[in-house]
Design a protein around this motif. Structure first.
Motif, PDB file in Angstrom:
ATOM      1  N   PRO A   1       0.829  -1.205   0.000  1.00 42.45           N
ATOM      2  CA  PRO A   1       0.000   0.000   0.000  1.00 42.45           C
ATOM      3  C   PRO A   1       0.862   1.254   0.000  1.00 42.45           C
ATOM      4  CG  PRO A   1      -0.845  -1.602   1.558  1.00 42.45           C
ATOM      5  CD  PRO A   1       0.474  -2.126   1.078  1.00 42.45           C
ATOM      6  N   SER A   2       0.309   2.346  -0.475  1.00 39.61           N
ATOM      7  CA  SER A   2       1.065   3.577  -0.644  1.00 39.61           C
ATOM      8  C   SER A   2       1.626   4.114   0.663  1.00 39.61           C
ATOM      9  CB  SER A   2       0.183   4.646  -1.300  1.00 39.61           C
ATOM     10  OG  SER A   2      -0.997   4.848  -0.533  1.00 39.61           O
ATOM     11  N   MET A   3       1.002   3.791   1.789  1.00 43.53           N
ATOM     12  CA  MET A   3       1.487   4.260   3.081  1.00 43.53           C
ATOM     13  C   MET A   3       0.992   3.319   4.170  1.00 43.53           C
ATOM     14  SD  MET A   3      -1.081   7.441   3.984  1.00 43.53           S
ATOM     15  CE  MET A   3      -0.736   7.324   5.745  1.00 43.53           C
ATOM     16  N   PRO A   4       1.775   3.171   5.250  1.00 43.44           N
ATOM     17  CA  PRO A   4       1.298   2.331   6.361  1.00 43.44           C
ATOM     18  C   PRO A   4       0.233   3.071   7.154  1.00 43.44           C
ATOM     19  CG  PRO A   4       3.376   3.361   6.934  1.00 43.44           C
ATOM     20  CD  PRO A   4       3.113   3.719   5.495  1.00 43.44           C
ATOM     21  N   LEU A   5      -0.542   2.312   7.902  1.00 47.70           N
ATOM     22  CA  LEU A   5      -1.543   2.928   8.753  1.00 47.70           C
ATOM     23  C   LEU A   5      -0.845   3.654   9.895  1.00 47.70           C
ATOM     24  CD1 LEU A   5      -4.631   3.154   9.334  1.00 47.70           C
ATOM     25  CD2 LEU A   5      -4.348   1.193  10.864  1.00 47.70           C
ATOM     26  N   PRO A   6      -1.116   4.940  10.102  1.00 47.64           N
ATOM     27  CA  PRO A   6      -0.480   5.677  11.206  1.00 47.64           C
ATOM     28  C   PRO A   6      -0.722   4.994  12.547  1.00 47.64           C
ATOM     29  CG  PRO A   6      -1.585   7.190   9.720  1.00 47.64           C
ATOM     30  CD  PRO A   6      -1.975   5.805   9.286  1.00 47.64           C
ATOM     31  N   GLU A   7       0.277   4.997  13.399  1.00 50.83           N
ATOM     32  CA  GLU A   7       0.225   4.289  14.670  1.00 50.83           C
ATOM     33  C   GLU A   7      -0.995   4.685  15.499  1.00 50.83           C
ATOM     34  OE1 GLU A   7       1.278   1.446  17.287  1.00 50.83           O
ATOM     35  OE2 GLU A   7       2.315   1.867  15.379  1.00 50.83           O
ATOM     36  N   LYS A   8      -1.331   5.957  15.519  1.00 47.32           N
ATOM     37  CA  LYS A   8      -2.432   6.422  16.368  1.00 47.32           C
ATOM     38  C   LYS A   8      -3.791   5.920  15.891  1.00 47.32           C
ATOM     39  CE  LYS A   8      -3.065  10.888  14.021  1.00 47.32           C
ATOM     40  NZ  LYS A   8      -3.062  12.352  14.211  1.00 47.32           N
ATOM     41  N   LEU A   9      -3.838   5.375  14.674  1.00 49.98           N
ATOM     42  CA  LEU A   9      -5.110   4.875  14.147  1.00 49.98           C
ATOM     43  C   LEU A   9      -5.294   3.371  14.339  1.00 49.98           C
ATOM     44  CD1 LEU A   9      -5.447   6.895  10.806  1.00 49.98           C
ATOM     45  CD2 LEU A   9      -6.425   7.411  13.051  1.00 49.98           C
ATOM     46  N   HIS A  10      -4.337   2.724  15.006  1.00 51.38           N
ATOM     47  CA  HIS A  10      -4.467   1.284  15.240  1.00 51.38           C
ATOM     48  C   HIS A  10      -5.519   0.976  16.295  1.00 51.38           C
ATOM     49  CE1 HIS A  10      -1.343  -0.636  12.774  1.00 51.38           C
ATOM     50  NE2 HIS A  10      -0.696   0.525  12.886  1.00 51.38           N
ATOM     51  N   LEU A  11      -5.724   1.886  17.221  1.00 48.24           N
ATOM     52  CA  LEU A  11      -6.735   1.662  18.255  1.00 48.24           C
ATOM     53  C   LEU A  11      -8.116   2.042  17.737  1.00 48.24           C
ATOM     54  CD1 LEU A  11      -4.900   3.064  21.412  1.00 48.24           C
ATOM     55  CD2 LEU A  11      -5.237   0.664  20.771  1.00 48.24           C
ATOM     56  N   PRO A  12      -9.161   1.292  18.097  1.00 44.10           N
ATOM     57  CA  PRO A  12     -10.526   1.620  17.657  1.00 44.10           C
ATOM     58  C   PRO A  12     -10.952   3.007  18.133  1.00 44.10           C
ATOM     59  CG  PRO A  12     -10.439  -0.588  18.595  1.00 44.10           C
ATOM     60  CD  PRO A  12      -9.134   0.065  18.917  1.00 44.10           C
ATOM     61  N   MET A  13     -11.750   3.668  17.317  1.00 42.71           N
ATOM     62  CA  MET A  13     -12.279   4.977  17.684  1.00 42.71           C
ATOM     63  C   MET A  13     -13.652   4.810  18.326  1.00 42.71           C
ATOM     64  SD  MET A  13     -11.443   7.283  14.301  1.00 42.71           S
ATOM     65  CE  MET A  13     -12.412   8.644  14.975  1.00 42.71           C
ATOM     66  N   LYS A  14     -13.901   5.544  19.383  1.00 40.34           N
ATOM     67  CA  LYS A  14     -15.202   5.552  20.039  1.00 40.34           C
ATOM     68  C   LYS A  14     -15.919   6.837  19.634  1.00 40.34           C
ATOM     69  CE  LYS A  14     -14.510   1.804  22.535  1.00 40.34           C
ATOM     70  NZ  LYS A  14     -15.323   0.572  22.407  1.00 40.34           N
ATOM     71  N   LEU A  15     -17.027   6.692  18.941  1.00 44.88           N
ATOM     72  CA  LEU A  15     -17.784   7.843  18.459  1.00 44.88           C
ATOM     73  C   LEU A  15     -19.116   7.911  19.180  1.00 44.88           C
ATOM     74  CD1 LEU A  15     -17.138   7.279  14.643  1.00 44.88           C
ATOM     75  CD2 LEU A  15     -15.820   8.697  16.226  1.00 44.88           C
TER      76      LEU A  15
ATOM     77  N   PHE B   1      -8.557  -0.604   6.830  1.00 43.56           N
ATOM     78  CA  PHE B   1      -7.320  -0.435   6.082  1.00 43.56           C
ATOM     79  C   PHE B   1      -6.796  -1.761   5.548  1.00 43.56           C
ATOM     80  CE2 PHE B   1      -2.730   0.626   5.641  1.00 43.56           C
ATOM     81  CZ  PHE B   1      -2.852   1.755   4.850  1.00 43.56           C
ATOM     82  N   SER B   2      -7.243  -2.875   6.120  1.00 44.05           N
ATOM     83  CA  SER B   2      -6.812  -4.185   5.628  1.00 44.05           C
ATOM     84  C   SER B   2      -7.330  -4.449   4.223  1.00 44.05           C
ATOM     85  CB  SER B   2      -7.282  -5.293   6.581  1.00 44.05           C
ATOM     86  OG  SER B   2      -8.700  -5.376   6.606  1.00 44.05           O
ATOM     87  N   GLU B   3      -8.398  -3.728   3.824  1.00 41.54           N
ATOM     88  CA  GLU B   3      -8.941  -3.919   2.475  1.00 41.54           C
ATOM     89  C   GLU B   3      -9.011  -2.640   1.660  1.00 41.54           C
ATOM     90  OE1 GLU B   3     -11.555  -6.800   1.263  1.00 41.54           O
ATOM     91  OE2 GLU B   3     -12.231  -7.399   3.258  1.00 41.54           O
ATOM     92  N   LEU B   4      -8.864  -1.505   2.321  1.00 41.82           N
ATOM     93  CA  LEU B   4      -9.018  -0.228   1.636  1.00 41.82           C
ATOM     94  C   LEU B   4      -7.773   0.634   1.803  1.00 41.82           C
ATOM     95  CD1 LEU B   4     -12.660   0.477   2.834  1.00 41.82           C
ATOM     96  CD2 LEU B   4     -12.004   0.002   0.473  1.00 41.82           C
ATOM     97  N   ASP B   5      -7.820   1.810   1.241  1.00 42.51           N
ATOM     98  CA  ASP B   5      -6.753   2.791   1.372  1.00 42.51           C
ATOM     99  C   ASP B   5      -7.380   4.058   1.950  1.00 42.51           C
ATOM    100  OD1 ASP B   5      -3.818   3.337   0.273  1.00 42.51           O
ATOM    101  OD2 ASP B   5      -4.992   5.157  -0.053  1.00 42.51           O
ATOM    102  N   CYS B   6      -6.582   4.918   2.552  1.00 43.67           N
ATOM    103  CA  CYS B   6      -7.121   6.149   3.130  1.00 43.67           C
ATOM    104  C   CYS B   6      -7.945   6.931   2.103  1.00 43.67           C
ATOM    105  CB  CYS B   6      -5.993   7.031   3.660  1.00 43.67           C
ATOM    106  SG  CYS B   6      -4.990   6.261   4.948  1.00 43.67           S
ATOM    107  N   SER B   7      -7.454   6.957   0.853  1.00 43.60           N
ATOM    108  CA  SER B   7      -8.127   7.730  -0.188  1.00 43.60           C
ATOM    109  C   SER B   7      -9.448   7.125  -0.627  1.00 43.60           C
ATOM    110  CB  SER B   7      -7.206   7.889  -1.404  1.00 43.60           C
ATOM    111  OG  SER B   7      -6.884   6.630  -1.961  1.00 43.60           O
ATOM    112  N   SER B   8      -9.727   5.880  -0.201  1.00 42.24           N
ATOM    113  CA  SER B   8     -11.018   5.276  -0.524  1.00 42.24           C
ATOM    114  C   SER B   8     -12.164   6.019   0.149  1.00 42.24           C
ATOM    115  CB  SER B   8     -11.044   3.802  -0.096  1.00 42.24           C
ATOM    116  OG  SER B   8     -10.027   3.066  -0.725  1.00 42.24           O
ATOM    117  N   CYS B   9     -11.892   6.550   1.338  1.00 36.60           N
ATOM    118  CA  CYS B   9     -12.923   7.249   2.108  1.00 36.60           C
ATOM    119  C   CYS B   9     -12.696   8.750   2.207  1.00 36.60           C
ATOM    120  CB  CYS B   9     -13.002   6.677   3.522  1.00 36.60           C
ATOM    121  SG  CYS B   9     -13.427   4.929   3.605  1.00 36.60           S
TER     122      CYS B   9
END
Length: 268
Positions: A176-190, A207-215
């Motif tokens: 992939p064009s870039m790794p997932l940023p470390e701070k985004l490895h933890l689930p987000m609570k919304l 991110f296992s199936e998509l890229d940041c630019s997908s969304c």
């Protein structure tokens, strides 16, 4: 009231709010027909494209996401090959196909079957007059995969994590064009407007199936307060999460997949 009636009632209520952008009411109705229990499992995520084929006097193209996503991640088609994440945006032509673009990148007669020579028997592999063969193949395809209660009945996240499917993430085997940023490895609570319905969102799973630019930024604006109009009715009509989670990924009536605290609620 049964689950189908409740879900349809909810949709009718939401349609009155007038916030639909990605789908109109007739399109939403077509989507609802494919969501079990209204439709069979094989049909959810299967696209029937007839806008151009009807003018050419051919049977519609029937595209099964489920048969492709076991081989390739969403990223391959929706980033490398340039397919829009929104239905109907791309507008594929036969000239593009035979030139090796879009479907033609794989369906070249080598990687997968191709119709560059116009062989009628192969054209029928996509231009289907009936779907009996496709329906039968789904039963065999789905049998070894983990079961889910919604969508097409397959737990795709579970299949990926268990290794039962190992889709390629690029046609060129590139990372992939870039790794997932470390701070985004933890689930987000919304938080949400309703009590006990907070959303847990995993960038890592997506991110296992998509890229940041997908969304970002087309579906989700990443500017501060860029999604202030985010709401459940917007999702239902195919905006935001609904761009995938009303058509291919598990549908919106699988409420507890995102609203984990809704322990007494199993879907519309």
């Amino acid at each position: 009231m049964n689950s189908t009636t409740l879900f349809l009632a909810a949709v009718v209520l939401l349609s009155c709010l007038g916030n639909a952008q990605a789908m109109d009411r007739s399109e939403l109705g077509d989507v609802l027909k494919t969501i079990p229990p209204n439709g069979p499992f094989w049909k959810y995520g299967t696209l029937v494209m007839r806008r151009r084929t009807k003018k050419a006097g051919m049977a519609p193209v029937v595209f099964a996401h489920w048969s492709h996503r076991a081989r390739y991640t969403c990223r391959v088609c929706h980033l490398d090959l340039g397919f829009s994440m929104r239905a109907g945006d791309t507008g594929i032509s036969r000239a593009q196909y035979t030139a090796g673009k879009y479907c033609g990148a794989c369906h070249d007669g080598v990687t997968a079957f191709g119709v560059q020579d116009g062989e009628p028997s192969l054209c029928a592999r996509c231009h289907m007059k009936d779907t009996q063969a496709l329906e039968a193949s789904f039963e065999t395809f789905a049998a070894p995969l983990p079961i889910a209660g919604f969508g097409n009945g397959i737990d795709w996240a579970g299949a990926l994590k268990s290794g039962r499917v190992s889709p390629r993430n690029s046609l060129s085997f590139a990372a992939p064009s870039m790794p997932l940023p470390e701070k985004l490895h933890l689930p987000m609570k919304l938080s949400t407007a309703a009590p006990r319905s907070d959303v847990t969102f995993s960038h890592e799973d997506h991110f296992s199936e998509l890229d940041c630019s997908s969304c970002h930024p087309d579906i989700f604006n990443i500017k501060k307060k860029g999604t202030v109009d985010f709401s459940m009715d917007k999702n239902i009509f195919g905006n935001y999460c609904g761009a995938c989670h009303m058509r291919v990924a598990f549908p919106m009536n699988d409420c507890k997949r995102c609203h984990s605290y809704m322990s007494n609620f199993s879907g519309f």
